[in-house]
Scaffold this motif. Structure first.
Motif: not given
Lengths: 143, 385
Positions: B266-277
Protein backbone atom coordinates in the motif's frame (compact mmCIF):
# COMPACT_ATOMS: atom_id res chain seq x y z
CA UNK A 1 -12.27 22.65 25.53
CA UNK A 2 -13.98 22.34 28.83
CA UNK A 3 -15.72 25.41 30.13
CA UNK A 4 -16.37 26.41 33.66
CA UNK A 5 -20.06 26.05 34.39
CA UNK A 6 -21.56 29.09 36.09
CA UNK A 7 -23.48 28.39 39.23
CA UNK A 8 -26.80 29.41 37.71
CA UNK A 9 -26.89 26.75 35.04
CA UNK A 10 -25.75 24.18 37.55
CA UNK A 11 -28.85 24.96 39.59
CA UNK A 12 -31.14 24.99 36.57
CA UNK A 13 -30.74 21.29 36.28
CA UNK A 14 -32.42 20.54 32.98
CA UNK A 15 -31.44 17.29 31.34
CA UNK A 16 -29.19 19.07 28.89
CA UNK A 17 -27.53 21.07 31.60
CA UNK A 18 -26.91 17.94 33.60
CA UNK A 19 -25.18 16.20 30.78
CA UNK A 20 -22.91 19.10 30.15
CA UNK A 21 -22.07 19.22 33.79
CA UNK A 22 -21.23 15.57 33.79
CA UNK A 23 -19.04 16.06 30.79
CA UNK A 24 -17.16 18.65 32.68
CA UNK A 25 -16.79 16.52 35.75
CA UNK A 26 -16.12 13.16 34.24
CA UNK A 27 -14.47 14.03 31.00
CA UNK A 28 -15.45 12.84 27.62
CA UNK A 29 -15.27 9.16 26.97
CA UNK A 30 -15.59 8.08 30.57
CA UNK A 31 -18.53 7.71 32.76
CA UNK A 32 -21.88 6.31 32.14
CA UNK A 33 -24.65 7.23 29.87
CA UNK A 34 -27.42 9.22 31.33
CA UNK A 35 -30.66 7.40 31.47
CA UNK A 36 -33.80 9.38 31.25
CA UNK A 37 -37.26 8.00 31.22
CA UNK A 38 -39.58 9.97 29.03
CA UNK A 39 -42.49 11.18 31.06
CA UNK A 40 -45.79 12.26 29.68
CA UNK A 41 -44.75 15.82 29.08
CA UNK A 42 -44.07 16.04 25.38
CA UNK A 43 -42.20 19.27 25.58
CA UNK A 44 -39.37 17.60 27.38
CA UNK A 45 -38.57 15.45 24.37
CA UNK A 46 -38.23 18.42 22.07
CA UNK A 47 -36.23 20.15 24.72
CA UNK A 48 -33.87 17.20 24.96
CA UNK A 49 -33.32 17.12 21.26
CA UNK A 50 -32.64 20.81 21.02
CA UNK A 51 -30.41 21.09 24.02
CA UNK A 52 -28.13 18.16 23.39
CA UNK A 53 -25.48 17.73 20.76
CA UNK A 54 -26.07 14.00 20.69
CA UNK A 55 -29.04 12.16 22.06
CA UNK A 56 -30.13 8.59 21.52
CA UNK A 57 -33.73 7.52 21.86
CA UNK A 58 -34.48 3.88 22.32
CA UNK A 59 -36.74 1.34 23.93
CA UNK A 60 -35.97 0.32 27.43
CA UNK A 61 -33.59 -2.61 27.48
CA UNK A 62 -33.07 -2.54 23.73
CA UNK A 63 -29.76 -4.12 22.86
CA UNK A 64 -29.38 -2.23 19.59
CA UNK A 65 -29.58 0.95 21.58
CA UNK A 66 -26.81 -0.40 23.72
CA UNK A 67 -24.69 -0.99 20.62
CA UNK A 68 -25.14 2.61 19.49
CA UNK A 69 -24.19 3.89 22.89
CA UNK A 70 -21.11 1.70 23.13
CA UNK A 71 -19.97 2.86 19.74
CA UNK A 72 -20.43 6.52 20.55
CA UNK A 73 -18.75 6.11 23.90
CA UNK A 74 -15.85 4.40 22.20
CA UNK A 75 -15.42 7.46 20.04
CA UNK A 76 -15.25 9.75 23.02
CA UNK A 77 -18.79 10.99 22.81
CA UNK A 78 -20.91 11.10 25.88
CA UNK A 79 -24.37 10.58 24.53
CA UNK A 80 -27.49 11.33 26.45
CA UNK A 81 -29.65 8.29 26.34
CA UNK A 82 -33.38 8.44 26.58
CA UNK A 83 -34.92 5.10 27.41
CA UNK A 84 -38.54 5.13 26.53
CA UNK A 85 -41.07 3.06 28.37
CA UNK A 86 -43.45 0.98 26.35
CA UNK A 87 -46.46 3.12 27.21
CA UNK A 88 -44.78 6.35 26.20
CA UNK A 89 -43.28 4.86 23.06
CA UNK A 90 -45.91 6.03 20.63
CA UNK A 91 -46.09 9.53 22.02
CA UNK A 92 -42.35 9.97 21.92
CA UNK A 93 -42.09 8.55 18.43
CA UNK A 94 -44.82 10.85 17.28
CA UNK A 95 -43.16 13.89 18.69
CA UNK A 96 -39.82 12.92 17.22
CA UNK A 97 -41.46 12.51 13.84
CA UNK A 98 -42.85 16.00 14.17
CA UNK A 99 -39.39 17.38 14.90
CA UNK A 100 -37.95 15.43 12.02
CA UNK A 101 -40.72 16.03 9.57
CA UNK A 102 -40.88 12.37 8.79
CA UNK A 103 -40.94 8.83 10.19
CA UNK A 104 -38.71 7.88 13.08
CA UNK A 105 -37.76 4.43 14.33
CA UNK A 106 -36.00 3.24 17.46
CA UNK A 107 -33.14 3.44 18.09
CA UNK A 108 -32.95 7.02 16.84
CA UNK A 109 -29.89 9.22 17.06
CA UNK A 110 -30.28 12.98 16.98
CA UNK A 111 -27.21 15.05 16.31
CA UNK A 112 -27.24 18.82 16.58
CA UNK A 113 -31.00 18.90 16.96
CA UNK A 114 -31.69 16.90 13.82
CA UNK A 115 -32.38 13.25 13.21
CA UNK A 116 -29.17 11.57 12.19
CA UNK A 117 -30.46 8.06 11.70
CA UNK A 118 -30.50 4.62 13.21
CA UNK A 119 -27.79 2.07 13.87
CA UNK A 120 -27.38 1.45 10.15
CA UNK A 121 -26.41 5.05 9.43
CA UNK A 122 -24.17 5.28 12.46
CA UNK A 123 -22.31 2.17 11.35
CA UNK A 124 -21.86 3.14 7.73
CA UNK A 125 -20.80 6.72 8.47
CA UNK A 126 -18.40 5.41 11.05
CA UNK A 127 -16.76 3.06 8.57
CA UNK A 128 -16.48 5.70 5.90
CA UNK A 129 -15.03 8.09 8.47
CA UNK A 130 -17.80 10.63 8.13
CA UNK A 131 -19.20 10.21 11.61
CA UNK A 132 -16.44 11.81 13.65
CA UNK A 133 -16.37 15.10 11.73
CA UNK A 134 -20.14 15.37 11.99
CA UNK A 135 -19.99 14.80 15.71
CA UNK A 136 -17.24 17.33 16.11
CA UNK A 137 -19.21 19.89 14.16
CA UNK A 138 -22.19 19.39 16.39
CA UNK A 139 -20.04 19.89 19.41
CA UNK A 140 -20.35 16.37 20.68
CA UNK A 141 -16.65 15.71 20.44
CA UNK A 142 -14.03 17.99 21.86
CA UNK A 143 -10.82 16.28 20.86
CA UNK B 1 -56.27 -68.70 -2.54
CA UNK B 2 -55.53 -69.41 1.04
CA UNK B 3 -55.34 -65.75 1.95
CA UNK B 4 -58.94 -64.74 1.45
CA UNK B 5 -60.27 -67.96 2.89
CA UNK B 6 -58.20 -67.36 5.97
CA UNK B 7 -59.35 -63.78 6.34
CA UNK B 8 -62.94 -64.77 6.04
CA UNK B 9 -62.48 -67.53 8.54
CA UNK B 10 -60.90 -65.20 11.08
CA UNK B 11 -63.66 -62.67 10.94
CA UNK B 12 -66.70 -64.68 11.73
CA UNK B 13 -67.81 -66.63 14.71
CA UNK B 14 -65.84 -69.82 15.17
CA UNK B 15 -68.93 -71.95 15.27
CA UNK B 16 -69.96 -70.62 11.91
CA UNK B 17 -66.46 -70.61 10.60
CA UNK B 18 -66.15 -74.24 9.79
CA UNK B 19 -69.62 -74.34 8.32
CA UNK B 20 -68.91 -71.30 6.17
CA UNK B 21 -65.61 -72.80 5.17
CA UNK B 22 -67.31 -75.97 4.10
CA UNK B 23 -70.05 -74.11 2.29
CA UNK B 24 -67.63 -71.95 0.40
CA UNK B 25 -65.49 -74.86 -0.60
CA UNK B 26 -68.52 -76.77 -1.68
CA UNK B 27 -69.86 -73.87 -3.65
CA UNK B 28 -66.51 -73.45 -5.34
CA UNK B 29 -66.26 -77.03 -6.36
CA UNK B 30 -69.83 -77.70 -7.40
CA UNK B 31 -71.92 -74.88 -8.74
CA UNK B 32 -75.39 -75.11 -7.20
CA UNK B 33 -78.52 -73.60 -8.69
CA UNK B 34 -78.42 -70.71 -6.23
CA UNK B 35 -75.12 -69.47 -7.57
CA UNK B 36 -74.80 -68.29 -11.10
CA UNK B 37 -71.58 -69.48 -12.69
CA UNK B 38 -70.51 -65.92 -13.53
CA UNK B 39 -70.91 -64.94 -9.93
CA UNK B 40 -68.81 -67.87 -8.94
CA UNK B 41 -65.96 -66.77 -11.11
CA UNK B 42 -65.98 -63.34 -9.52
CA UNK B 43 -66.22 -64.82 -6.10
CA UNK B 44 -63.12 -66.91 -6.66
CA UNK B 45 -60.34 -65.90 -4.33
CA UNK B 46 -57.59 -66.09 -6.95
CA UNK B 47 -59.41 -63.56 -9.04
CA UNK B 48 -59.90 -61.43 -5.96
CA UNK B 49 -56.22 -61.43 -5.21
CA UNK B 50 -55.70 -60.70 -8.84
CA UNK B 51 -57.73 -57.55 -8.40
CA UNK B 52 -55.73 -56.60 -5.34
CA UNK B 53 -52.44 -57.38 -7.04
CA UNK B 54 -53.27 -55.22 -10.03
CA UNK B 55 -54.35 -52.47 -7.72
CA UNK B 56 -51.05 -52.59 -5.97
CA UNK B 57 -48.99 -52.79 -9.13
CA UNK B 58 -50.80 -50.08 -10.97
CA UNK B 59 -50.42 -47.90 -7.91
CA UNK B 60 -52.86 -45.51 -9.38
CA UNK B 61 -56.45 -46.56 -9.61
CA UNK B 62 -57.60 -47.91 -6.32
CA UNK B 63 -60.95 -46.33 -6.98
CA UNK B 64 -61.84 -48.39 -10.01
CA UNK B 65 -61.02 -51.65 -8.35
CA UNK B 66 -62.88 -50.57 -5.25
CA UNK B 67 -66.00 -49.95 -7.23
CA UNK B 68 -65.51 -53.29 -8.87
CA UNK B 69 -65.34 -54.98 -5.51
CA UNK B 70 -68.25 -53.04 -4.18
CA UNK B 71 -70.19 -53.92 -7.28
CA UNK B 72 -69.37 -57.53 -6.76
CA UNK B 73 -70.37 -57.32 -3.13
CA UNK B 74 -73.64 -55.65 -3.97
CA UNK B 75 -74.29 -58.23 -6.59
CA UNK B 76 -73.60 -60.97 -4.14
CA UNK B 77 -75.80 -59.43 -1.48
CA UNK B 78 -78.66 -58.77 -3.87
CA UNK B 79 -78.53 -62.22 -5.25
CA UNK B 80 -78.23 -63.79 -1.86
CA UNK B 81 -81.31 -61.87 -0.83
CA UNK B 82 -83.23 -62.94 -3.90
CA UNK B 83 -82.18 -66.51 -3.54
CA UNK B 84 -83.07 -66.62 0.12
CA UNK B 85 -86.34 -65.00 -0.80
CA UNK B 86 -86.83 -67.66 -3.39
CA UNK B 87 -86.07 -70.19 -0.82
CA UNK B 88 -88.48 -68.76 1.70
CA UNK B 89 -91.33 -68.01 -0.66
CA UNK B 90 -92.65 -71.48 -1.23
CA UNK B 91 -92.46 -72.26 2.49
CA UNK B 92 -95.72 -73.51 3.89
CA UNK B 93 -96.51 -74.24 7.47
CA UNK B 94 -95.78 -77.92 7.16
CA UNK B 95 -92.57 -77.16 5.31
CA UNK B 96 -91.28 -74.67 7.86
CA UNK B 97 -89.44 -77.32 9.75
CA UNK B 98 -87.76 -78.48 6.60
CA UNK B 99 -86.75 -74.98 5.53
CA UNK B 100 -85.22 -74.04 8.89
CA UNK B 101 -81.82 -75.64 8.42
CA UNK B 102 -81.66 -74.15 4.92
CA UNK B 103 -82.63 -70.81 6.47
CA UNK B 104 -79.77 -71.07 8.93
CA UNK B 105 -77.38 -71.88 6.17
CA UNK B 106 -78.55 -68.91 4.19
CA UNK B 107 -78.17 -66.65 7.21
CA UNK B 108 -74.68 -67.91 7.85
CA UNK B 109 -73.79 -67.37 4.24
CA UNK B 110 -75.05 -63.80 4.44
CA UNK B 111 -73.10 -63.16 7.60
CA UNK B 112 -70.09 -64.65 5.99
CA UNK B 113 -70.40 -62.41 2.99
CA UNK B 114 -70.87 -59.40 5.21
CA UNK B 115 -67.76 -60.23 7.21
CA UNK B 116 -65.81 -60.81 4.04
CA UNK B 117 -66.90 -57.45 2.71
CA UNK B 118 -65.87 -55.68 5.89
CA UNK B 119 -62.56 -57.44 5.82
CA UNK B 120 -61.95 -56.33 2.28
CA UNK B 121 -62.77 -52.73 3.17
CA UNK B 122 -60.40 -52.81 6.10
CA UNK B 123 -57.68 -54.25 3.94
CA UNK B 124 -58.25 -51.52 1.39
CA UNK B 125 -57.93 -48.82 4.02
CA UNK B 126 -54.75 -50.38 5.36
CA UNK B 127 -53.21 -50.59 1.92
CA UNK B 128 -54.10 -46.95 1.27
CA UNK B 129 -52.39 -45.93 4.48
CA UNK B 130 -49.31 -47.94 3.55
CA UNK B 131 -49.11 -46.27 0.17
CA UNK B 132 -49.34 -42.81 1.69
CA UNK B 133 -46.59 -43.62 4.16
CA UNK B 134 -44.48 -44.99 1.35
CA UNK B 135 -44.79 -41.78 -0.65
CA UNK B 136 -43.91 -39.71 2.37
CA UNK B 137 -40.91 -41.91 3.07
CA UNK B 138 -39.65 -41.44 -0.48
CA UNK B 139 -39.96 -37.68 -0.13
CA UNK B 140 -38.09 -37.67 3.18
CA UNK B 141 -35.35 -39.86 1.80
CA UNK B 142 -34.87 -37.56 -1.17
CA UNK B 143 -34.64 -34.51 1.03
CA UNK B 144 -32.25 -36.24 3.40
CA UNK B 145 -30.04 -37.29 0.53
CA UNK B 146 -29.90 -33.80 -0.87
CA UNK B 147 -29.14 -32.28 2.51
CA UNK B 148 -26.51 -34.92 3.23
CA UNK B 149 -24.83 -34.21 -0.08
CA UNK B 150 -24.58 -30.56 0.77
CA UNK B 151 -23.28 -31.48 4.19
CA UNK B 152 -20.63 -33.75 2.73
CA UNK B 153 -19.55 -31.12 0.26
CA UNK B 154 -19.04 -28.61 2.97
CA UNK B 155 -17.36 -31.14 5.18
CA UNK B 156 -19.71 -30.43 8.02
CA UNK B 157 -22.85 -31.67 9.68
CA UNK B 158 -26.06 -29.92 8.87
CA UNK B 159 -28.97 -32.30 9.22
CA UNK B 160 -28.87 -32.75 12.93
CA UNK B 161 -30.20 -29.33 13.68
CA UNK B 162 -33.38 -29.77 11.65
CA UNK B 163 -35.10 -32.25 13.88
CA UNK B 164 -38.19 -30.92 15.52
CA UNK B 165 -38.64 -27.81 13.38
CA UNK B 166 -41.73 -26.84 11.48
CA UNK B 167 -41.95 -27.46 7.77
CA UNK B 168 -41.36 -23.87 6.72
CA UNK B 169 -38.24 -23.53 8.82
CA UNK B 170 -36.78 -26.76 7.51
CA UNK B 171 -37.56 -25.87 3.93
CA UNK B 172 -36.07 -22.39 4.42
CA UNK B 173 -32.91 -23.97 5.76
CA UNK B 174 -32.84 -26.60 3.01
CA UNK B 175 -33.26 -23.90 0.38
CA UNK B 176 -30.45 -21.85 1.89
CA UNK B 177 -28.12 -24.83 2.03
CA UNK B 178 -28.68 -25.55 -1.61
CA UNK B 179 -28.14 -21.92 -2.54
CA UNK B 180 -25.05 -21.71 -0.40
CA UNK B 181 -23.60 -24.79 -2.08
CA UNK B 182 -24.04 -23.03 -5.41
CA UNK B 183 -22.62 -19.82 -3.93
CA UNK B 184 -19.41 -21.61 -2.95
CA UNK B 185 -19.11 -23.05 -6.46
CA UNK B 186 -19.49 -19.63 -8.05
CA UNK B 187 -17.05 -18.20 -5.52
CA UNK B 188 -14.45 -20.73 -6.51
CA UNK B 189 -14.96 -19.96 -10.17
CA UNK B 190 -14.58 -16.23 -9.53
CA UNK B 191 -11.34 -16.78 -7.63
CA UNK B 192 -9.90 -18.70 -10.56
CA UNK B 193 -11.01 -15.99 -12.95
CA UNK B 194 -9.38 -13.31 -10.81
CA UNK B 195 -6.15 -15.23 -10.60
CA UNK B 196 -6.01 -15.72 -14.35
CA UNK B 197 -6.93 -12.10 -14.99
CA UNK B 198 -4.27 -10.73 -12.66
CA UNK B 199 -1.59 -12.93 -14.20
CA UNK B 200 -2.69 -11.99 -17.68
CA UNK B 201 -2.46 -8.27 -16.90
CA UNK B 202 -5.80 -7.36 -18.37
CA UNK B 203 -6.98 -3.77 -18.48
CA UNK B 204 -8.21 -1.99 -15.41
CA UNK B 205 -11.67 -1.58 -16.87
CA UNK B 206 -12.10 -5.30 -17.30
CA UNK B 207 -10.62 -5.90 -13.88
CA UNK B 208 -13.10 -3.46 -12.42
CA UNK B 209 -15.92 -5.62 -13.72
CA UNK B 210 -14.48 -8.67 -12.00
CA UNK B 211 -14.04 -6.75 -8.78
CA UNK B 212 -17.59 -5.51 -8.88
CA UNK B 213 -19.02 -8.96 -9.48
CA UNK B 214 -16.84 -10.36 -6.74
CA UNK B 215 -18.13 -7.84 -4.24
CA UNK B 216 -21.67 -8.29 -5.49
CA UNK B 217 -21.29 -11.99 -4.81
CA UNK B 218 -20.58 -11.33 -1.14
CA UNK B 219 -23.54 -8.97 -0.96
CA UNK B 220 -25.65 -11.76 -2.41
CA UNK B 221 -24.56 -14.01 0.45
CA UNK B 222 -25.61 -11.37 2.98
CA UNK B 223 -29.03 -11.22 1.38
CA UNK B 224 -29.37 -15.00 1.51
CA UNK B 225 -28.36 -14.98 5.16
CA UNK B 226 -30.87 -12.29 5.96
CA UNK B 227 -33.67 -14.39 4.51
CA UNK B 228 -32.79 -17.58 6.34
CA UNK B 229 -32.18 -15.62 9.55
CA UNK B 230 -35.85 -14.74 9.59
CA UNK B 231 -36.66 -18.46 9.43
CA UNK B 232 -34.14 -19.54 12.06
CA UNK B 233 -31.62 -17.08 13.39
CA UNK B 234 -29.89 -19.66 15.57
CA UNK B 235 -29.08 -21.62 12.46
CA UNK B 236 -27.22 -18.67 10.97
CA UNK B 237 -25.43 -17.72 14.16
CA UNK B 238 -24.33 -21.25 14.97
CA UNK B 239 -22.54 -21.38 11.66
CA UNK B 240 -23.42 -25.03 10.99
CA UNK B 241 -23.74 -24.11 7.35
CA UNK B 242 -20.02 -23.39 7.19
CA UNK B 243 -17.13 -25.79 7.40
CA UNK B 244 -15.62 -26.50 10.79
CA UNK B 245 -12.48 -24.39 10.34
CA UNK B 246 -14.53 -21.41 9.16
CA UNK B 247 -16.79 -21.86 12.16
CA UNK B 248 -13.78 -21.55 14.42
CA UNK B 249 -13.39 -17.94 13.31
CA UNK B 250 -17.09 -17.18 13.24
CA UNK B 251 -18.32 -13.89 14.64
CA UNK B 252 -22.05 -13.21 14.72
CA UNK B 253 -22.78 -15.62 11.92
CA UNK B 254 -19.84 -14.89 9.62
CA UNK B 255 -16.28 -13.69 9.26
CA UNK B 256 -14.94 -10.73 11.22
CA UNK B 257 -14.97 -7.60 9.06
CA UNK B 258 -11.45 -6.80 10.25
CA UNK B 259 -10.28 -9.99 8.56
CA UNK B 260 -10.75 -8.19 5.27
CA UNK B 261 -7.92 -5.90 6.10
CA UNK B 262 -4.88 -8.10 5.64
CA UNK B 263 -3.32 -6.41 2.68
CA UNK B 264 -0.18 -5.24 1.00
CA UNK B 265 1.43 -3.40 -0.72
CA UNK B 266 0.00 0.00 0.00
CA UNK B 267 1.02 3.60 -0.53
CA UNK B 268 1.51 5.80 2.49
CA UNK B 269 -1.86 7.43 2.07
CA UNK B 270 -3.46 4.08 1.78
CA UNK B 271 -1.71 2.78 4.85
CA UNK B 272 -3.17 5.65 6.81
CA UNK B 273 -6.65 5.09 5.42
CA UNK B 274 -6.51 1.36 5.98
CA UNK B 275 -5.33 2.00 9.50
CA UNK B 276 -8.29 4.25 10.13
CA UNK B 277 -10.62 1.72 8.61
CA UNK B 278 -9.14 -0.98 10.78
CA UNK B 279 -9.76 1.09 13.86
CA UNK B 280 -13.33 1.98 12.89
CA UNK B 281 -13.99 -1.62 12.07
CA UNK B 282 -12.65 -2.75 15.40
CA UNK B 283 -14.75 -0.21 17.26
CA UNK B 284 -17.89 -1.24 15.41
CA UNK B 285 -17.17 -4.91 16.06
CA UNK B 286 -16.65 -4.22 19.75
CA UNK B 287 -19.89 -2.30 19.98
CA UNK B 288 -21.79 -5.14 18.37
CA UNK B 289 -20.07 -7.72 20.56
CA UNK B 290 -21.02 -5.80 23.66
CA UNK B 291 -24.57 -5.56 22.43
CA UNK B 292 -24.60 -9.33 22.00
CA UNK B 293 -23.31 -9.79 25.52
CA UNK B 294 -26.04 -7.54 26.82
CA UNK B 295 -28.59 -9.58 24.92
CA UNK B 296 -27.21 -12.77 26.43
CA UNK B 297 -27.45 -11.27 29.91
CA UNK B 298 -30.98 -10.08 29.30
CA UNK B 299 -32.20 -13.39 27.93
CA UNK B 300 -30.40 -15.30 30.64
CA UNK B 301 -31.89 -13.28 33.48
CA UNK B 302 -35.34 -13.41 31.89
CA UNK B 303 -35.23 -17.18 31.59
CA UNK B 304 -33.86 -17.58 35.11
CA UNK B 305 -36.36 -15.18 36.64
CA UNK B 306 -39.54 -15.99 38.43
CA UNK B 307 -40.30 -18.80 40.88
CA UNK B 308 -38.44 -22.06 40.60
CA UNK B 309 -41.64 -24.10 40.90
CA UNK B 310 -42.34 -26.52 38.13
CA UNK B 311 -44.54 -25.48 35.22
CA UNK B 312 -44.50 -21.84 36.18
CA UNK B 313 -41.83 -20.74 33.73
CA UNK B 314 -44.00 -20.19 30.69
CA UNK B 315 -44.19 -16.38 30.98
CA UNK B 316 -40.43 -16.16 31.44
CA UNK B 317 -39.76 -18.28 28.39
CA UNK B 318 -42.29 -16.32 26.35
CA UNK B 319 -40.65 -13.02 27.29
CA UNK B 320 -37.25 -14.46 26.49
CA UNK B 321 -38.51 -15.39 23.04
CA UNK B 322 -39.44 -11.79 22.36
CA UNK B 323 -36.00 -10.65 23.34
CA UNK B 324 -34.36 -13.24 21.15
CA UNK B 325 -35.89 -11.58 18.11
CA UNK B 326 -33.23 -8.94 18.51
CA UNK B 327 -30.79 -11.60 17.38
CA UNK B 328 -32.01 -11.20 13.82
CA UNK B 329 -31.07 -7.52 13.97
CA UNK B 330 -27.61 -8.46 15.16
CA UNK B 331 -27.06 -10.80 12.24
CA UNK B 332 -28.26 -8.10 9.85
CA UNK B 333 -26.08 -5.45 11.45
CA UNK B 334 -23.04 -7.72 11.37
CA UNK B 335 -23.57 -8.40 7.67
CA UNK B 336 -24.16 -4.69 7.11
CA UNK B 337 -20.80 -4.01 8.72
CA UNK B 338 -19.14 -6.61 6.49
CA UNK B 339 -20.70 -5.00 3.47
CA UNK B 340 -19.70 -1.47 4.43
CA UNK B 341 -16.14 -2.54 5.17
CA UNK B 342 -15.88 -4.26 1.80
CA UNK B 343 -17.13 -1.15 0.06
CA UNK B 344 -14.82 1.16 1.93
CA UNK B 345 -11.89 -1.06 1.05
CA UNK B 346 -12.81 -0.87 -2.61
CA UNK B 347 -12.83 2.92 -2.31
CA UNK B 348 -9.40 3.10 -0.71
CA UNK B 349 -7.73 0.65 -3.05
CA UNK B 350 -6.97 0.81 -6.72
CA UNK B 351 -8.75 -1.63 -8.97
CA UNK B 352 -5.75 -3.89 -9.13
CA UNK B 353 -5.27 -3.84 -5.39
CA UNK B 354 -8.95 -4.55 -4.86
CA UNK B 355 -8.74 -7.49 -7.25
CA UNK B 356 -5.74 -8.85 -5.37
CA UNK B 357 -7.58 -8.30 -2.11
CA UNK B 358 -10.64 -10.20 -3.24
CA UNK B 359 -8.45 -12.99 -4.54
CA UNK B 360 -6.62 -13.20 -1.24
CA UNK B 361 -9.89 -13.24 0.69
CA UNK B 362 -11.46 -15.89 -1.48
CA UNK B 363 -8.32 -17.99 -1.40
CA UNK B 364 -8.21 -17.70 2.37
CA UNK B 365 -11.71 -19.10 2.81
CA UNK B 366 -11.02 -21.77 0.23
CA UNK B 367 -8.02 -22.90 2.26
CA UNK B 368 -10.08 -22.89 5.43
CA UNK B 369 -12.55 -25.21 3.74
CA UNK B 370 -9.74 -27.46 2.60
CA UNK B 371 -8.46 -27.50 6.16
CA UNK B 372 -11.90 -28.57 7.34
CA UNK B 373 -12.03 -31.43 4.87
CA UNK B 374 -8.56 -32.54 5.85
CA UNK B 375 -9.52 -32.39 9.47
CA UNK B 376 -12.67 -34.39 8.85
CA UNK B 377 -10.76 -37.13 7.09
CA UNK B 378 -7.82 -37.33 9.46
CA UNK B 379 -6.84 -40.85 10.50
CA UNK B 380 -8.37 -41.95 13.80
CA UNK B 381 -6.26 -41.66 16.90
CA UNK B 382 -4.64 -44.98 17.83
CA UNK B 383 -6.44 -46.45 20.79
CA UNK B 384 -4.46 -46.80 23.94
CA UNK B 385 -3.35 -50.35 24.80
Amino acid sequence: MQEAIPYKSYMAATAGGRSRLHNFLEGAGNGGEHRLVANGCENSVTKLVVENAVIVFGRRGCCMCHVVNRLLLGLGVNPVVCEVNEEKEEAVLHELSVINGGGVQFPAVFVGGKLFGGLDRVMSTHITGELVPILKEAGALWL
Amino acid sequence: MEESKLSIALDINSTCAKVAFVIISKSMNSPTPQFVPSRLSIYEPIHQIGIWGENFKRNGNPNTSTSLIVEVDNKLENESETTSHEMLAPTNNYEQEASKPIDKIQRRLAQNREAARKSRLRKKAYVQQLENSRLKLIQLEQELQRVTQQGLYMGGVSEGSHIGFSGTVTSGIAAFEMEYGRWVDVQHRQICELRTALNAHISDIELRILVKSGMGHYFELFRMKSTVAKADVFYVISGVWKTSAERFFSWIGGFRPSELLKLDPLTEQQILEVCNLKQSCQQAEDALSQGMEKLQETVSSTVAGGPVAEDSYIPQVATAMEKLEALVSFVNQADHLRQETLQQMSRILTTRQAARGLLALGEYFHRLRALSTLWATRPPEPSLP
